[in-house]
Design a protein around this motif. Structure first.
Motif, mmCIF file in Angstrom:
data_model
loop_
_atom_site.group_PDB
_atom_site.id
_atom_site.type_symbol
_atom_site.label_atom_id
_atom_site.label_comp_id
_atom_site.label_asym_id
_atom_site.label_seq_id
_atom_site.Cartn_x
_atom_site.Cartn_y
_atom_site.Cartn_z
ATOM 1 N N SER A 1 14.663 6.810 -8.839
ATOM 2 C CA SER A 1 14.169 7.913 -9.661
ATOM 3 C C SER A 1 12.794 8.336 -9.165
ATOM 4 N N LEU A 2 12.373 9.523 -9.552
ATOM 5 C CA LEU A 2 11.058 10.024 -9.152
ATOM 6 C C LEU A 2 9.953 9.083 -9.640
ATOM 7 N N ALA A 3 10.136 8.509 -10.809
ATOM 8 C CA ALA A 3 9.134 7.597 -11.368
ATOM 9 C C ALA A 3 8.907 6.378 -10.489
ATOM 10 N N ALA A 4 9.923 5.999 -9.696
ATOM 11 C CA ALA A 4 9.847 4.785 -8.888
ATOM 12 C C ALA A 4 9.456 5.053 -7.434
ATOM 13 N N VAL A 5 9.081 6.278 -7.100
ATOM 14 C CA VAL A 5 8.689 6.594 -5.723
ATOM 15 C C VAL A 5 7.397 5.844 -5.368
ATOM 16 N N PRO A 6 7.376 5.127 -4.237
ATOM 17 C CA PRO A 6 6.172 4.385 -3.834
ATOM 18 C C PRO A 6 5.015 5.331 -3.499
ATOM 19 N N PHE A 7 3.789 4.853 -3.783
ATOM 20 C CA PHE A 7 2.620 5.708 -3.578
ATOM 21 C C PHE A 7 1.386 4.833 -3.322
ATOM 22 N N ALA A 8 0.525 5.288 -2.424
ATOM 23 C CA ALA A 8 -0.791 4.678 -2.180
ATOM 24 C C ALA A 8 -0.713 3.206 -1.772
ATOM 25 N N SER A 9 0.219 2.871 -0.918
ATOM 26 C CA SER A 9 0.376 1.593 -0.214
ATOM 27 C C SER A 9 0.922 0.426 -1.043
ATOM 28 N N ARG A 10 0.811 0.466 -2.365
ATOM 29 C CA ARG A 10 1.345 -0.673 -3.126
ATOM 30 C C ARG A 10 1.800 -0.323 -4.536
ATOM 31 N N TYR A 11 1.792 0.933 -4.898
ATOM 32 C CA TYR A 11 2.111 1.343 -6.265
ATOM 33 C C TYR A 11 3.403 2.152 -6.318
ATOM 34 N N ARG A 12 3.885 2.393 -7.541
ATOM 35 C CA ARG A 12 4.942 3.373 -7.816
ATOM 36 C C ARG A 12 4.317 4.447 -8.704
ATOM 37 N N LEU A 13 4.890 5.636 -8.719
ATOM 38 C CA LEU A 13 4.279 6.729 -9.485
ATOM 39 C C LEU A 13 4.123 6.374 -10.959
ATOM 40 N N ILE A 14 5.103 5.671 -11.520
ATOM 41 C CA ILE A 14 5.017 5.367 -12.948
ATOM 42 C C ILE A 14 3.868 4.423 -13.272
ATOM 43 N N SER B 1 -7.531 4.195 7.141
ATOM 44 C CA SER B 1 -6.162 3.975 6.678
ATOM 45 C C SER B 1 -6.132 2.965 5.535
ATOM 46 N N LEU B 2 -5.062 3.030 4.745
ATOM 47 C CA LEU B 2 -4.789 2.021 3.729
ATOM 48 C C LEU B 2 -3.698 1.110 4.266
ATOM 49 N N ILE B 3 -3.998 -0.170 4.351
ATOM 50 C CA ILE B 3 -3.028 -1.139 4.844
ATOM 51 C C ILE B 3 -2.781 -2.178 3.749
ATOM 52 N N ALA B 4 -1.560 -2.263 3.269
ATOM 53 C CA ALA B 4 -1.226 -3.254 2.245
ATOM 54 C C ALA B 4 -1.102 -4.640 2.881
ATOM 55 N N ASN B 5 -0.907 -5.659 2.044
ATOM 56 C CA ASN B 5 -0.788 -7.016 2.575
ATOM 57 C C ASN B 5 0.607 -7.260 3.141
ATOM 58 N N GLY B 6 0.728 -8.364 3.898
ATOM 59 C CA GLY B 6 2.014 -8.750 4.455
ATOM 60 C C GLY B 6 2.445 -8.007 5.696
ATOM 61 N N CYS B 7 1.533 -7.211 6.295
ATOM 62 C CA CYS B 7 1.885 -6.426 7.483
ATOM 63 C C CYS B 7 1.530 -7.170 8.772
ATOM 64 N N SER C 1 -3.626 6.956 8.007
ATOM 65 C CA SER C 1 -2.265 6.696 7.533
ATOM 66 C C SER C 1 -2.255 5.685 6.396
ATOM 67 N N ILE C 2 -1.122 5.625 5.704
ATOM 68 C CA ILE C 2 -0.924 4.696 4.590
ATOM 69 C C ILE C 2 0.249 3.786 4.939
ATOM 70 N N ILE C 3 -0.039 2.490 4.989
ATOM 71 C CA ILE C 3 0.958 1.507 5.393
ATOM 72 C C ILE C 3 1.225 0.570 4.216
#
Length: 344
Positions: free
Chosen positions: A28-41, A259-265, A274-276
């Motif tokens: 769903s749109l609410a569950a679209v990933p955003f900003a390297s570690r979040y969902r829109l909701i 860039s934004l780099i999340a953990n585990g990469c 870029s956003i990873i």
């Protein structure tokens, strides 16, 4: 907040937007990933919790399995409570009336939730607006100005956020057939009930994510420290599902700029602007620019990606060159494989 000013949270997560279909085929749109570690909701839900809202109802319709998996019991938002807490109310029918935001038909199917609530006021929002707003301030404005309904706006445009008394909301749901107003928008536009409609102008950063272009633009906004600091506040944190990942590993040939780099990469190439997301592998001598690379995607060696949005679990094979444009980013759908020969 005084007892008689407690608020109820209502998140309308029924939205389906064809303009962002490439990212909502499996979610769903609410569950679209955003900003390297979040969902829109996460943004809407966190705003409610930070505003001392202890009872939140989510009304989904399409592809909501990933949304349920992400939110779970609501523990990350302190909503796994014996009293009040988080409620999930999927559409019992795929009725066309549910396609519009704030559908009273949708709410009426779960009217018991509203009738049993003890909160005097209700906050109704969509699930895809990124901002950090204090609904207590909106409620104070609502009360000070004697409003029946307060609509939150940004630069004169509705953010699809409303505050009203729970009693009025129940009346609007019950009277939908007699009044002809079937959605909140109908009430605002037609106002057949002669209600006092107020507009609260929100001054902070707000991003409505309802198309690929808006998703890409506002994702890139997160690389601006001024905007980032407006959204991610220490005293009003944006909460999300916790994932135990090791720190990101940077190889000897890695180079990262703005860039934004999340953990585990695992980063072995060049990443710029870029956003990873979590668990991404970027190979040696690979260049990633102006792109969004989502969870667990694997980018091979000697690749070039520019103006690309790669969804989860995408695999880009060695020496692939993929270029989009700032106004039309190239989309790699979830779990697809992209090879060098495919670009020739």
């Amino acid at each position: 907040m005084e007892l008689n000013q407690k608020m109820l949270g209502v998140i309308d997560a029924t939205a389906y937007k064809p303009e962002i279909e490439d990212l909502t085929v499996h979610r769903s749109l609410a569950a679209v990933p955003f900003a390297s570690r979040y969902r829109l909701i996460d943004f809407v839900l966190s705003n409610m919790v930070n505003s001392e809202i202890e009872s939140v109802a989510i009304f989904p319709k399409y592809q909501y399995r990933s949304l349920m998996d992400h939110i779970g019991s609501g523990k990350q938002w302190d909503l796994n409570r014996k009293k009040d807490g988080l409620f999930f109310f999927p559409s019992p029918h795929l009725h066309n009336e549910y396609d519009e935001f704030g559908s009273f038909r949708q709410f009426s199917d779960h009217i018991d939730y509203f009738l049993r609530s003890t909160q005097e006021y209700a906050v109704i929002t969509n699930s895809y607006t990124v901002c950090n707003i204090d609904y207590k301030k909106v409620l104070s404005y609502h009360l000070e100005n004697g409003c029946d309904i307060t609509e939150v706006r940004k630069d004169g445009k509705s953010l699809q956020m409303y505050i009203m008394s729970t009693k009025l909301l129940i009346n609007l749901i019950d009277d939908k057939e007699q009044t002809g107003s079937k959605t909140l928008a109908d009430v605002i536009i037609e106002n057949r009930n002669n209600l006092t409609i107020c507009h609260y102008e929100y001054k902070g950063y707000a991003a409505v994510i309802d198309s690929i272009s808006s998703y890409y633009k506002h994702s890139m906004d997160m690389l601006n420290p001024t905007i980032w600091n407006e959204i991610f506040l220490n005293n009003r944190p944006i909460l999300t599902k916790a994932k135990d990942e090791p720190p990101t590993k940077y190889g000897k040939t890695a180079l990262v700029k703005n860039s934004l780099i999340a953990n585990g990469c695992k980063i072995e190439g060049h990443v710029e602007n870029s956003i990873i997301f979590r668990g991404v592998h970027i190979g040696k001598d690979t260049v990633i620019k102006n792109s969004v690379i989502m969870q667990k995607s694997q980018i091979g060696d000697d690749c070039l990606l520019d103006n690309v949005i790669a969804d989860k679990d995408v695999k880009v094979e060695k020496a692939a060159i993929i270029k989009g444009a700032a106004l039309l980013p190239y989309i790699l759908r979830k779990r697809t494989i992209q090879g060098a020969l495919m670009n020739s």
